[in-house]
Design an enzyme around this catalytic site. Structure first.
Site, PDB file in Angstrom:
ATOM      1  N   THR A   1     -11.139 -80.616  71.055  1.00 28.43           N
ATOM      2  CA  THR A   1     -10.496 -80.282  72.534  1.00 28.43           C
ATOM      3  C   THR A   1      -9.098 -79.542  72.474  1.00 28.43           C
ATOM      4  O   THR A   1      -8.874 -78.782  73.117  1.00 28.43           O
ATOM      5  CB  THR A   1     -10.267 -81.647  73.019  1.00 28.43           C
ATOM      6  OG1 THR A   1     -11.329 -82.432  73.235  1.00 28.43           O
ATOM      7  CG2 THR A   1      -9.558 -81.652  74.601  1.00 28.43           C
TER       8      THR A   1
ATOM      9  N   TRP B   1      -9.987 -76.043  71.288  1.00 26.87           N
ATOM     10  CA  TRP B   1     -10.636 -75.281  72.470  1.00 26.87           C
ATOM     11  C   TRP B   1      -9.730 -74.780  73.468  1.00 26.87           C
ATOM     12  O   TRP B   1      -9.739 -73.446  73.711  1.00 26.87           O
ATOM     13  CB  TRP B   1     -11.620 -76.436  73.195  1.00 26.87           C
ATOM     14  CG  TRP B   1     -12.074 -75.657  74.572  1.00 26.87           C
ATOM     15  CD1 TRP B   1     -13.368 -74.805  74.465  1.00 26.87           C
ATOM     16  CD2 TRP B   1     -11.354 -75.491  75.729  1.00 26.87           C
ATOM     17  NE1 TRP B   1     -13.698 -74.634  75.773  1.00 26.87           N
ATOM     18  CE2 TRP B   1     -12.382 -74.903  76.702  1.00 26.87           C
ATOM     19  CE3 TRP B   1     -10.357 -75.954  76.485  1.00 26.87           C
ATOM     20  CZ2 TRP B   1     -12.415 -74.474  77.985  1.00 26.87           C
ATOM     21  CZ3 TRP B   1     -10.310 -75.701  77.722  1.00 26.87           C
ATOM     22  CH2 TRP B   1     -11.216 -74.931  78.441  1.00 26.87           C
ATOM     23  N   HIS B   2      -8.539 -75.347  73.513  1.00 23.17           N
ATOM     24  CA  HIS B   2      -7.455 -74.938  74.284  1.00 23.17           C
ATOM     25  C   HIS B   2      -6.661 -73.674  73.781  1.00 23.17           C
ATOM     26  O   HIS B   2      -6.149 -72.907  74.464  1.00 23.17           O
ATOM     27  CB  HIS B   2      -6.488 -76.041  74.838  1.00 23.17           C
ATOM     28  CG  HIS B   2      -6.993 -77.099  75.852  1.00 23.17           C
ATOM     29  ND1 HIS B   2      -7.657 -77.913  75.558  1.00 23.17           N
ATOM     30  CD2 HIS B   2      -6.756 -76.853  77.039  1.00 23.17           C
ATOM     31  CE1 HIS B   2      -8.044 -78.698  77.003  1.00 23.17           C
ATOM     32  NE2 HIS B   2      -7.440 -77.741  77.674  1.00 23.17           N
ATOM     33  N   GLY B   3      -6.419 -73.588  72.585  1.00 25.44           N
ATOM     34  CA  GLY B   3      -5.772 -72.340  71.883  1.00 25.44           C
ATOM     35  C   GLY B   3      -5.801 -72.364  70.484  1.00 25.44           C
ATOM     36  O   GLY B   3      -6.035 -73.397  69.761  1.00 25.44           O
TER      37      GLY B   3
ATOM     38  N   PHE C   1      -6.864 -69.940  77.735  1.00 21.99           N
ATOM     39  CA  PHE C   1      -7.516 -70.926  77.415  1.00 21.99           C
ATOM     40  C   PHE C   1      -8.947 -70.728  77.581  1.00 21.99           C
ATOM     41  O   PHE C   1      -9.859 -71.305  76.982  1.00 21.99           O
ATOM     42  CB  PHE C   1      -7.221 -72.355  77.957  1.00 21.99           C
ATOM     43  CG  PHE C   1      -5.756 -72.817  77.975  1.00 21.99           C
ATOM     44  CD1 PHE C   1      -5.096 -72.712  76.823  1.00 21.99           C
ATOM     45  CD2 PHE C   1      -4.890 -73.146  79.045  1.00 21.99           C
ATOM     46  CE1 PHE C   1      -3.613 -72.650  76.640  1.00 21.99           C
ATOM     47  CE2 PHE C   1      -3.813 -73.389  79.028  1.00 21.99           C
ATOM     48  CZ  PHE C   1      -2.885 -73.322  77.957  1.00 21.99           C
TER      49      PHE C   1
END
Length: 460
Positions: A316, A319-321, A460
């Site tokens: 998670t 995934w964002h960065g 993102f």
């Protein structure tokens, strides 16, 4: 950016909706596909081919899985090609430089960075297309034999660039048959205006405060200023992302689709566990369905359960960065989830709401430090200021910022709770319509006049 927003709001969108409602039903998916490709090419002309490749890849893998359903291994081949292809695209464009940087640091090499621009929405549409092939392999959905219909699903412009993440199973029936009505169009219009107001009037203006604070050298920040900066960033992020989600859901209603909700007032939560049931709901659902449950979920030994949580939250964050700050951010929530599931959640449920909500808000504000900075070093430096290491309690700059933004911050806090929504349900409809018209006029005026219109979820 502002000019493009105005073109979309007053030229592309009205023309598209007008034509969409009057053309024959059989042509709507084709028109949605063409319009969505035009919309995406308008903002990202170079990488529209990547999205088309993903569409053709997953459509072909789906046909392969369905055609050889009873074969021993060919369905697995189709699923594997889909997952490797989509994850490969995501890794190449989003994470290649991260891996190269870390290899250079670890081994002392000097491999050149690729410096690739991140295709808008790739984190969203790759997850959506993978949901199709995975669910098809599991036998949960029927194969889509019409590539136009499948292409309309992948490229659907309302939720293409910022979610919510719409799995194929959620809109399978509506892709093949959907009804338009004046009532749904009206409800969708109000939801779209609501999201536009969140984004333009609240997120952008609160973002001006965070922009000022983030440009100040960290050693020059006061303790109050640093905490206020995280409050501003947290509110900006919420209204920015939930505003885009509301606009997508509203447009979906206008087009005959029902998209899933993505936010449910997360800042009123009493625990981290509850917060993540209310924030970016569709991302949490995707990881639970396609990662957490296949790993065994909580129906395993305690140690395996904890490792499953860490894997999900590592992914998670990643995934964002593409940065260690995002990984630390994700693992932080994984650790807190384990602590809450072990014993803390029961204690929080017994506490007064003020105590549990204070715990949640302090925790979330600390987490946003890792989310808002480009490097782990910058994040740690900012945290030192927040906790008073070599910093003044308050200074004249902070007082000036409070005097300028306190009304906006109060409004932000109110609109981040159900209070305004409950109030909205108690007023006469004619007043409500005037209110929404005022939001539309003010949002338009702001877009015309302002040059500050950031898109936080672009990276993102």
């Amino acid at each position: 950016m502002v000019f493009s927003s105005l073109l979309f709001l007053f030229i592309f969108l009205p023309i598209f909706l007008m034509v969409y409602t009057i053309i024959p039903v059989k042509l709507r998916n084709l028109f949605l596909l063409i319009g969505s490709l035009f919309f995406y090419a308008w903002g990202e002309p170079i990488y529209v081919s990547i999205m088309l490749f993903s569409t053709v890849l997953d459509y072909s893998c789906g046909r392969l899985i369905d055609r050889f359903r009873n074969h021993a291994f060919l369905p697995k081949v189709g699923l594997g090609i889909s997952i490797v292809g989509n994850v490969g695209l995501l890794c190449y464009f989003k994470y290649a430089d991260f891996f190269i940087n870390n290899i250079n640091s670890a081994l002392g090499t000097s491999w050149q960075l690729l410096n690739l621009a991140l295709p808008i929405g790739i984190s969203f549409y790759t997850f959506q297309t993978m949901s199709y092939t995975i669910d098809l392999y599991r036998g949960k959905i029927a194969v889509q034999k019409n590539i136009i219909t499948f292409g309309a699903y992948v490229t659907m412009f309302p939720q293409l660039i910022a979610g919510p993440i719409v799995t194929y199973s959620h809109v399978e029936k509506e892709l093949n048959s959907r009804q338009l009505s004046l009532q749904r169009f009206g409800e969708g219009s109000l939801r779209f205006i609501e999201g536009l107001g969140k984004k333009v009037l609240l997120a952008n203006n609160i973002g001006l405060l965070w922009d000022q604070i983030s440009k100040t050298a960290v050693p020059e920040l006061s303790i109050v200023g640093a905490w206020m900066g995280m409050v501003a960033f947290g509110l900006q992020l919420y209204f920015d992302f939930s505003g885009y989600s509301d606009m997508a859901i509203g447009l979906g209603h206008m087009l005959g689709f029902t998209f899933p909700e993505n936010f449910n007032y997360p800042y009123i939560s009493r625990s981290v566990t509850e917060f993540w049931r209310r924030w970016h709901i569709t991302l949490g659902s995707w990881f639970r369905e396609y990662v957490y449950i296949p790993l065994g979920g909580n129906r395993t030994s305690k140690m395996r359960f904890y490792s499953n949580l860490f894997v999900v939250w590592f992914l998670t964050g990643f995934w964002h960065g593409a940065g260690w700050n995002f990984i630390i951010w994700g693992l932080m929530f994984g650790f807190l989830m384990i602590i809450e599931r072990s014993f803390l959640l029961k204690q929080l449920e017994k506490c007064h709401g003020l105590i549990s909500r204070t715990y949640l808000l302090i925790t979330i504000l600390i987490s946003w430090v890792f989310f808002s900075h480009d490097s782990l070093t910058e994040a740690l430096s900012y945290l030192k200021t927040m906790f008073g290491i070599s910093s003044d309690w308050i200074d004249t700059t902070t007082c000036y910022q409070i005097s300028n933004f306190y009304v906006l911050l109060i409004l932000g806090v109110l609109f981040a709770t159900p209070f305004m929504n409950r109030l909205k349900n108690k007023v006469p409809e004619w007043i409500l319509y005037i209110f929404y018209m005022g939001i539309l006029i003010l949002s338009t005026a702001y877009l015309v006049d302002s040059t500050f219109n950031p898109f936080l979820y672009f990276r993102f």
